[in-house]
Write a protein that holds these residues in place. Structure first.
Motif, short mmCIF file in Angstrom:
data_model
loop_
_atom_site.label_atom_id
_atom_site.label_comp_id
_atom_site.label_asym_id
_atom_site.label_seq_id
_atom_site.Cartn_x
_atom_site.Cartn_y
_atom_site.Cartn_z
N SER A 424 6.67 -12.14 -7.44
CA SER A 424 6.98 -13.11 -8.94
C SER A 424 8.04 -13.31 -9.13
O SER A 424 8.13 -14.31 -10.34
CB SER A 424 5.65 -11.83 -9.97
N ARG A 425 8.80 -12.54 -9.23
CA ARG A 425 10.59 -13.08 -9.14
C ARG A 425 10.98 -13.98 -8.33
O ARG A 425 12.14 -14.55 -8.60
CB ARG A 425 11.31 -11.38 -9.37
N ASN A 426 10.72 -14.70 -7.49
CA ASN A 426 11.07 -15.84 -6.66
C ASN A 426 10.04 -16.44 -5.73
O ASN A 426 9.08 -15.62 -4.92
CB ASN A 426 12.24 -15.68 -5.64
N SER A 427 9.23 -17.32 -6.57
CA SER A 427 8.11 -17.83 -5.74
C SER A 427 8.04 -18.25 -4.54
O SER A 427 7.04 -18.80 -3.59
CB SER A 427 7.38 -18.51 -6.45
N ARG A 428 9.24 -18.71 -4.36
CA ARG A 428 9.77 -19.58 -2.89
C ARG A 428 9.64 -18.77 -2.05
O ARG A 428 9.64 -19.18 -0.83
CB ARG A 428 11.76 -20.11 -2.81
N VAL A 429 9.72 -17.04 -1.92
CA VAL A 429 9.41 -16.20 -0.83
C VAL A 429 7.93 -16.58 -0.78
O VAL A 429 7.32 -14.99 -1.46
CB VAL A 429 10.91 -15.10 -1.04
N PRO A 430 7.92 -15.99 0.70
CA PRO A 430 6.04 -15.88 0.13
C PRO A 430 5.98 -14.64 1.12
O PRO A 430 7.01 -13.32 1.63
CB PRO A 430 5.45 -16.79 1.77
N ALA A 431 5.13 -14.39 0.31
CA ALA A 431 4.79 -12.41 0.43
C ALA A 431 3.89 -11.97 1.98
O ALA A 431 3.02 -13.51 1.94
CB ALA A 431 3.57 -12.33 -0.95
N ASP A 432 3.98 -11.40 2.21
CA ASP A 432 3.60 -11.01 3.63
C ASP A 432 2.60 -9.97 3.77
O ASP A 432 2.62 -9.33 5.43
CB ASP A 432 4.75 -11.78 4.98
N GLY A 433 2.69 -9.35 2.74
CA GLY A 433 1.99 -8.05 2.71
C GLY A 433 1.20 -7.78 1.11
O GLY A 433 1.36 -8.35 0.27
N GLN A 434 0.42 -6.94 1.64
CA GLN A 434 -0.45 -6.66 0.49
C GLN A 434 -0.17 -5.43 0.11
O GLN A 434 0.21 -4.16 0.78
CB GLN A 434 -1.83 -6.64 0.87
N LEU A 435 0.29 -5.47 -1.39
CA LEU A 435 0.49 -3.82 -2.18
C LEU A 435 -0.20 -2.46 -2.26
O LEU A 435 -1.52 -3.21 -2.31
CB LEU A 435 1.34 -4.31 -3.12
N GLN A 436 -0.04 -1.73 -1.59
CA GLN A 436 -1.29 -0.47 -1.52
C GLN A 436 -0.43 0.71 -2.63
O GLN A 436 0.47 0.06 -2.30
CB GLN A 436 -1.58 -0.56 0.55
N ASP A 437 -1.35 1.68 -3.07
CA ASP A 437 -0.91 2.87 -3.13
C ASP A 437 -0.44 3.63 -1.95
O ASP A 437 -0.28 3.34 -1.03
CB ASP A 437 -2.75 3.64 -3.81
N LEU A 438 0.90 4.85 -2.70
CA LEU A 438 0.71 5.66 -1.37
C LEU A 438 -0.12 6.21 -1.02
O LEU A 438 -0.77 6.91 -1.48
CB LEU A 438 1.50 6.28 -1.92
N PRO A 439 -0.05 5.69 0.79
CA PRO A 439 -1.74 6.35 1.62
C PRO A 439 -2.23 7.64 0.85
O PRO A 439 -3.35 7.89 0.79
CB PRO A 439 -1.08 6.38 2.31
N SER A 440 -1.15 8.69 0.48
CA SER A 440 -1.81 9.92 0.77
C SER A 440 -0.67 10.89 -0.12
O SER A 440 -0.21 12.13 -0.39
CB SER A 440 -2.22 10.73 1.83
N GLY A 441 -0.49 10.36 -1.48
CA GLY A 441 0.79 11.20 -1.73
C GLY A 441 2.21 11.40 -1.48
O GLY A 441 2.33 10.90 -0.72
N LEU A 442 2.29 12.47 -1.52
CA LEU A 442 3.45 13.31 -0.98
C LEU A 442 2.76 13.64 0.56
O LEU A 442 4.21 14.54 0.94
CB LEU A 442 4.53 14.04 -1.44
N ALA A 443 1.78 14.27 0.73
CA ALA A 443 1.25 15.25 1.75
C ALA A 443 1.83 14.39 3.03
O ALA A 443 2.30 13.47 2.93
CB ALA A 443 -0.29 14.78 1.71
#
Length: 443
Positions: A424-443
């Motif tokens: 969102s801060r530089n639309s010229r750069v293509p996103a190449d992944g989907q943002l996910q929650d930290l998979p298992s916290g700090l475990a």
């Protein structure tokens, strides 16, 4: 989100340059020949034909030695790329690149710089490798009146950490990199995607940490966008393993993301100290500690899902001004040559030389005043994007601002890969992944 070059109230603005001149004059014992070289430009290493001498300070050894693999790769490339010399004022000069080791120590960084100036007689100094390297190098160049270009440090940390004053800009030293506010904007965009509303702040008591904690442009600015920011006190001394006050505050306040700027070892210690069933955030979003894949791999499974800013990646649409090489081509060559994963640092180190060569090629002569005048007016289209000092208009005249996007480390086919997950801060750069929650916290 943007912040102009207004005074930073939490970072002292004592006339540091005047104090540095007092201290620097006493600390630098320059031979007469060195003083003459500093005033009139360098000679060749062999005493024959005039050479252009580019000095470069890097942390080859010590805690920051991860930068050395990138720097060594780029320096070797530049020696090849510049083998035919640089044309200045109608004449082509051979190029020498002289490297000095900061040993990951601020004092040694200053010594390395004075050696470049008075022993190696360089015409211009380049530097990156965090504030612990860039600030003392830039300070010595300003004191000793030698052109310097720096990067790989949020610009506010470099500017305010040196006592920057917009009414009296630095004369010899120039810097390009995203600002802390650019980084915070990338973080805010990612946290919003994850539905996060409460953010914890942890930082070291140094130039980088104080910039991130600054209420005018640092992580506390997230409050302007509806986030609650929790920080249990002042910055800590690097090397500590006691993070109990942070864990208690974050758990009691229901913090969902933790952010800051730490060295890799401090981040590792922080992770270990706060790892508990009572604290499982959706995101750990940190600067500096997560720059190198080899460092993130040391975290084991807890490296998966960590988030950070990305100022450059193989996906960036820019090309090197020296050889028209794409970002992807540069990253692939680095991987093939070194056997290491790409890092955002790679693009900025390459761009340091691009900016220097562009300025040298525009200079009227190799007199240092002519070189710094050309740096001041440089307009370079580099592999990290356009670099022109004093742009945009809300930054100091010594600074060029580069955009940052949101990134996340993801485990794919048993390898950790840094992906652009929010552009969102530089639309010229293509996103190449989907943002996910930290998979298992700090475990």
């Amino acid at each position: 989100m943007s912040a102009g070059p207004a005074r930073a109230p939490e970072i002292p603005s004592l006339d540091r340059r005047r104090l540095l001149r007092w201290a620097g004059t006493a600390a630098v014992a320059a031979p007469a020949a060195g003083l003459l070289a500093a005033c009139g430009g360098s000679s060749s290493s062999s005493g024959g034909a005039r050479h252009i001498r580019i000095g470069y300070v890097l942390p080859r050894t010590g805690e920051l030695d991860a930068y050395s693999s990138v720097d060594a790769f780029v320096v070797q490339r530049m020696r090849t790329v510049l083998a035919d010399g640089i044309k200045v004022g109608g004449r082509t000069y051979p190029v020498d690149i002289v490297v000095r080791d900061s040993q990951s120590d601020r004092h040694q960084a200053g010594i390395a710089t004075t050696d470049l100036i008075y022993k190696d007689n360089v015409d211009v100094v380049l530097v990156g490798g965090t504030s612990d390297t860039a600030i003392p190098v830039a300070d010595q160049c300003e004191i000793n009146q030698v052109p310097c270009i720096s990067s790989v440090v949020p610009w506010q940390a470099w500017w305010y950490g040196r006592g920057g004053n917009t009414n009296m800009p630095f004369h010899w030293t120039y810097h390009f990199y995203p600002g802390v506010d650019d980084i915070v904007a990338a973080y805010v965009a990612m946290w919003s995607q994850l539905g996060i509303t409460k953010v914890g702040l942890v930082y070291t008591d140094d130039d980088d940490g104080r910039a991130f904690a600054n209420k005018d442009f640092g992580i506390p600015r997230a409050q302007d966008y509806g986030f609650e920011v929790v920080s249990p006190g002042n910055g800590f001394v690097s090397g500590t393993s006691d993070f109990g006050q942070y864990r208690s505050a974050f758990v009691s306040k229901g913090v969902e993301a933790v952010s800051g700027i730490l060295r890799t070892t401090d981040f590792y210690n922080f992770q270990r100290a706060v790892r508990t069933d009572g604290f499982s955030p959706k995101a750990l979003t940190f600067s500096k500690a997560l720059d190198f894949p080899e460092d993130v791999l040391k975290f084991g499974s807890t490296g998966n899902g960590l988030t950070t800013e990305i100022g450059w990646s193989p996906s960036h649409p820019y090309r090197s001004s020296l050889e028209n090489r794409s970002a992807k081509d540069l990253a692939n060559e680095f991987i093939r040559t070194t056997g290491l994963g790409w890092t955002p640092v790679l693009g900025f180190v390459n761009a340091l030389f691009e900016v220097a060569v562009k300025a040298l090629g525009s200079a009227e002569s190799l007199e240092r005043e002519a070189i710094v005048a050309a740096i001041r007016e440089v307009d370079a289209q580099t592999i990290v994007g356009p670099v022109a000092f004093g742009t945009p208009s809300n930054v100091p005249k010594n600074v060029a601002r580069v955009a940052a996007v949101g990134g996340q480390w993801a485990q794919i086919n048993n390898e950790l890969t840094l992906r652009v997950v929010n552009n969102s801060r530089n639309s010229r750069v293509p996103a190449d992944g989907q943002l996910q929650d930290l998979p298992s916290g700090l475990a």
